[in-house]
Write a protein that holds these residues in place. Structure first.
Motif, PDB file in Angstrom:
ATOM      1  N   ILE A 109      34.285  39.491  39.368  1.00  0.00           N
ATOM      2  CA  ILE A 109      33.529  39.400  40.615  1.00  0.00           C
ATOM      3  C   ILE A 109      34.366  39.901  41.791  1.00  0.00           C
ATOM      4  CG2 ILE A 109      32.115  37.474  39.811  1.00  0.00           C
ATOM      5  CD1 ILE A 109      33.908  35.635  41.445  1.00  0.00           C
ATOM      6  N   HIS A 110      35.699  40.003  41.562  1.00  0.00           N
ATOM      7  CA  HIS A 110      36.586  40.527  42.600  1.00  0.00           C
ATOM      8  C   HIS A 110      36.718  42.034  42.385  1.00  0.00           C
ATOM      9  CE1 HIS A 110      37.717  36.437  43.759  1.00  0.00           C
ATOM     10  NE2 HIS A 110      37.766  36.171  42.461  1.00  0.00           N
ATOM     11  N   ARG A 111      35.906  42.782  43.124  1.00  0.00           N
ATOM     12  CA  ARG A 111      35.813  44.221  42.883  1.00  0.00           C
ATOM     13  C   ARG A 111      36.681  45.040  43.834  1.00  0.00           C
ATOM     14  NH1 ARG A 111      30.594  42.207  42.169  1.00  0.00           N
ATOM     15  NH2 ARG A 111      29.767  42.533  40.063  1.00  0.00           N
ATOM     16  N   SER A 112      36.865  44.562  45.035  1.00  0.00           N
ATOM     17  CA  SER A 112      37.605  45.356  46.020  1.00  0.00           C
ATOM     18  C   SER A 112      39.112  45.207  45.805  1.00  0.00           C
ATOM     19  CB  SER A 112      37.243  44.911  47.436  1.00  0.00           C
ATOM     20  OG  SER A 112      37.723  43.602  47.683  1.00  0.00           O
ATOM     21  N   LEU A 113      39.855  46.220  46.252  1.00  0.00           N
ATOM     22  CA  LEU A 113      41.314  46.178  46.155  1.00  0.00           C
ATOM     23  C   LEU A 113      41.863  45.028  46.992  1.00  0.00           C
ATOM     24  CD1 LEU A 113      44.011  47.377  45.249  1.00  0.00           C
ATOM     25  CD2 LEU A 113      43.881  48.945  47.211  1.00  0.00           C
ATOM     26  N   LYS A 114      41.238  44.783  48.138  1.00  0.00           N
ATOM     27  CA  LYS A 114      41.678  43.695  49.011  1.00  0.00           C
ATOM     28  C   LYS A 114      41.541  42.349  48.306  1.00  0.00           C
ATOM     29  CE  LYS A 114      40.708  41.627  53.552  1.00  0.00           C
ATOM     30  NZ  LYS A 114      40.348  40.290  53.062  1.00  0.00           N
ATOM     31  N   SER A 115      40.398  42.142  47.656  1.00  0.00           N
ATOM     32  CA  SER A 115      40.179  40.876  46.950  1.00  0.00           C
ATOM     33  C   SER A 115      41.159  40.705  45.797  1.00  0.00           C
ATOM     34  CB  SER A 115      38.732  40.823  46.435  1.00  0.00           C
ATOM     35  OG  SER A 115      38.502  39.636  45.707  1.00  0.00           O
ATOM     36  N   LYS A 116      41.431  41.794  45.072  1.00  0.00           N
ATOM     37  CA  LYS A 116      42.347  41.721  43.933  1.00  0.00           C
ATOM     38  C   LYS A 116      43.775  41.455  44.398  1.00  0.00           C
ATOM     39  CE  LYS A 116      39.495  44.714  41.042  1.00  0.00           C
ATOM     40  NZ  LYS A 116      39.337  46.023  40.395  1.00  0.00           N
ATOM     41  N   THR A 117      44.158  42.073  45.504  1.00  0.00           N
ATOM     42  CA  THR A 117      45.498  41.854  46.040  1.00  0.00           C
ATOM     43  C   THR A 117      45.657  40.409  46.509  1.00  0.00           C
ATOM     44  OG1 THR A 117      45.558  44.163  46.781  1.00  0.00           O
ATOM     45  CG2 THR A 117      47.191  42.669  47.714  1.00  0.00           C
ATOM     46  N   GLU A 118      44.629  39.877  47.160  1.00  0.00           N
ATOM     47  CA  GLU A 118      44.670  38.479  47.593  1.00  0.00           C
ATOM     48  C   GLU A 118      44.763  37.541  46.396  1.00  0.00           C
ATOM     49  OE1 GLU A 118      41.206  37.942  49.935  1.00  0.00           O
ATOM     50  OE2 GLU A 118      42.021  38.918  51.733  1.00  0.00           O
ATOM     51  N   LEU A 119      44.083  37.903  45.321  1.00  0.00           N
ATOM     52  CA  LEU A 119      44.120  37.096  44.106  1.00  0.00           C
ATOM     53  C   LEU A 119      45.536  37.061  43.535  1.00  0.00           C
ATOM     54  CD1 LEU A 119      41.943  35.578  42.463  1.00  0.00           C
ATOM     55  CD2 LEU A 119      41.777  37.581  40.991  1.00  0.00           C
TER      56      LEU A 119
END
Length: 415
Positions: A109-119
């Protein structure tokens, strides 16, 4: 007017029901149950009164939950046609919480690079190794590897977890690519070395070929770590010796293991012979301390005490016996005692300790009575010797020695 003409008039069409489209607009939804302003109260017998009584029923008994959601959305003033988050979407915090608790969750569900980096940063901040590795593997699956490596290069905790994972899983190609891209090619070579040794088994020829290539292409190149290159080169020498020995029990064994084998099986071989212990020692550059330790243990366990005494005691030019060993004297004494060496050999070692206090302490510790008696006599301590005599078995050889020493008139006792 007949029935067909009635239904086809424009006035009738305007008030007729439409079954072609059952989707209500927000305005129509808001209009449900609302009474126009200025409408008078109807009698209980009118049709409008019946509609009002129906409106008093619970709303959820008349419409589905989905329609209720639409009603609430319309009342909020938001456009229902716009994209909204579904119930299944999770924030980074929720995903990390589920990861740490070991619950099922979808990272996709985390598709954006920003979301993945935050993860990734969130997992590192929490410090949970499993969560960090899970996120890193998810990034490897969903992003370009080069981009992932760039993210990991500035996040050493996550990088170390991923390196350890690749090493444990035997994924040497991926590990080599990662370390090489990070400018750590020498470290990649060492991981390859460990992998080759672990996976080639007893196939010495194959292992020698791979290590020769590793030395030529990486470890012997300009700027390479000379210590690492020497370590691998020494191991190649050992493999070559093992190939010459042609003993399956020696394949992939350490240099000290091979030395112990030669001490037990080829002790009489002269230096220069490939199976001589001295040749193995020189070829593998085994330190003298380690050589003495292996020789001591091999021959003592085989009860070849004559060899042990020959190696560790020497005669000086005055005929006196001296101890010659690279092993610290206290360590040597402790090991000789564990191996059940003779009291005579123990006494020879203890007597060569320079400090009288240390000599007395160790002699008492290992119950080397003649040395204790001799040391107390040299210290002219009559009281201490008398007390020590009382701890010995009466009429034993050492008891008589202590008694005769106490009667020695040549000793000028201080007490």
């Amino acid at each position: 007017m007949d029935d067909d003409d009635y239904w086809n008039t424009s006035e009738t069409k305007a008030h007729a029901f439409s079954f072609d489209d059952d989707v209500l607009t927000p305005q129509e939804i808001l209009a449900i149950g609302q009474k126009p302003s200025g409408q008078k109260e109807d009698s209980v017998f009118s049709s409008s009164a019946i509609s009002t009584s129906r409106a008093l029923l619970p709303l959820n008994s008349l419409v589905s939950p989905k329609v209720l959601d639409l009603i609430l959305l319309a009342q909020s003033g938001k456009d229902p046609t716009k994209d909204t988050k579904t119930d299944t979407e999770q924030t980074v915090a929720v995903t990390l919480k589920r990861l740490v608790l070991g619950r099922n969750c979808s990272l996709h569900i985390h598709r954006s690079l920003k979301s993945k980096t935050e993860l990734l940063d969130g997992a590192i901040a929490i410090g949970d190794g499993n969560a960090i590795l899970t996120v890193v593997l998810f990034l490897i699956q969903t992003l370009n590897k080069k981009l992932v490596y760039e993210l990991l290069s500035s996040r050493h905790t996550a990088l170390n977890h991923y390196i350890s994972f690749l090493h444990n899983e035997g994924k040497v190609t991926e590990l080599t690519d990662l370390l090489t891209m990070l400018g750590r090619s020498q470290e990649a070579a060492i991981y390859q070395f460990h992998h080759y040794v672990k996976t080639q088994g007893n196939n010495i020829d194959s292992l020698l070929r791979k290590l020769a290539n590793l030395l030529a292409n990486h470890l012997n190149q300009p700027g390479a770590d000379t210590h690492q290159g020497k370590m691998v080169a020494d191991y190649v020498k050992l493999l070559e010796w093992q190939k010459f020995a042609n003993k399956s029990e020696l394949f992939n064994k350490s240099a000290l293991h091979c030395l112990a084998y030669c001490c037990a099986q080829h002790w009489s071989e002269t230096a220069g012979n490939m199976m001589s212990p001295m040749t193995v020692c020189q070829r593998q550059q085994i330190p003298p301390l380690q050589y003495d330790w292996v020789v001591l243990n091999v021959h003592a366990k085989s009860n070849k005490w004559d060899i042990v005494e020959t190696l560790f005691t020497k005669k000086d030019w005055l005929g006196r016996t001296t101890v010659s060993s690279h092993i610290p004297i206290e360590t040597l004494l402790a090991r000789l005692c564990e191996l059940q060496a003779s009291k005579q050999l123990l006494a020879t070692c203890v007597n060569k300790i320079a400090s009288a206090e240390d000599r007395l302490r160790l002699a008492q510790m290992y119950k080397i009575h003649p040395v204790v008696i001799e040391t107390l006599a040299k210290q002219k301590d009559r009281i201490a010797l008398t007390n020590y005599k009382m701890t010995l078995n009466p009429q034993s050889e050492v008891y008589i020695l202590a008694e005769n020493t106490l009667r020695d008139n040549s000793i000028k006792w201080k007490n």
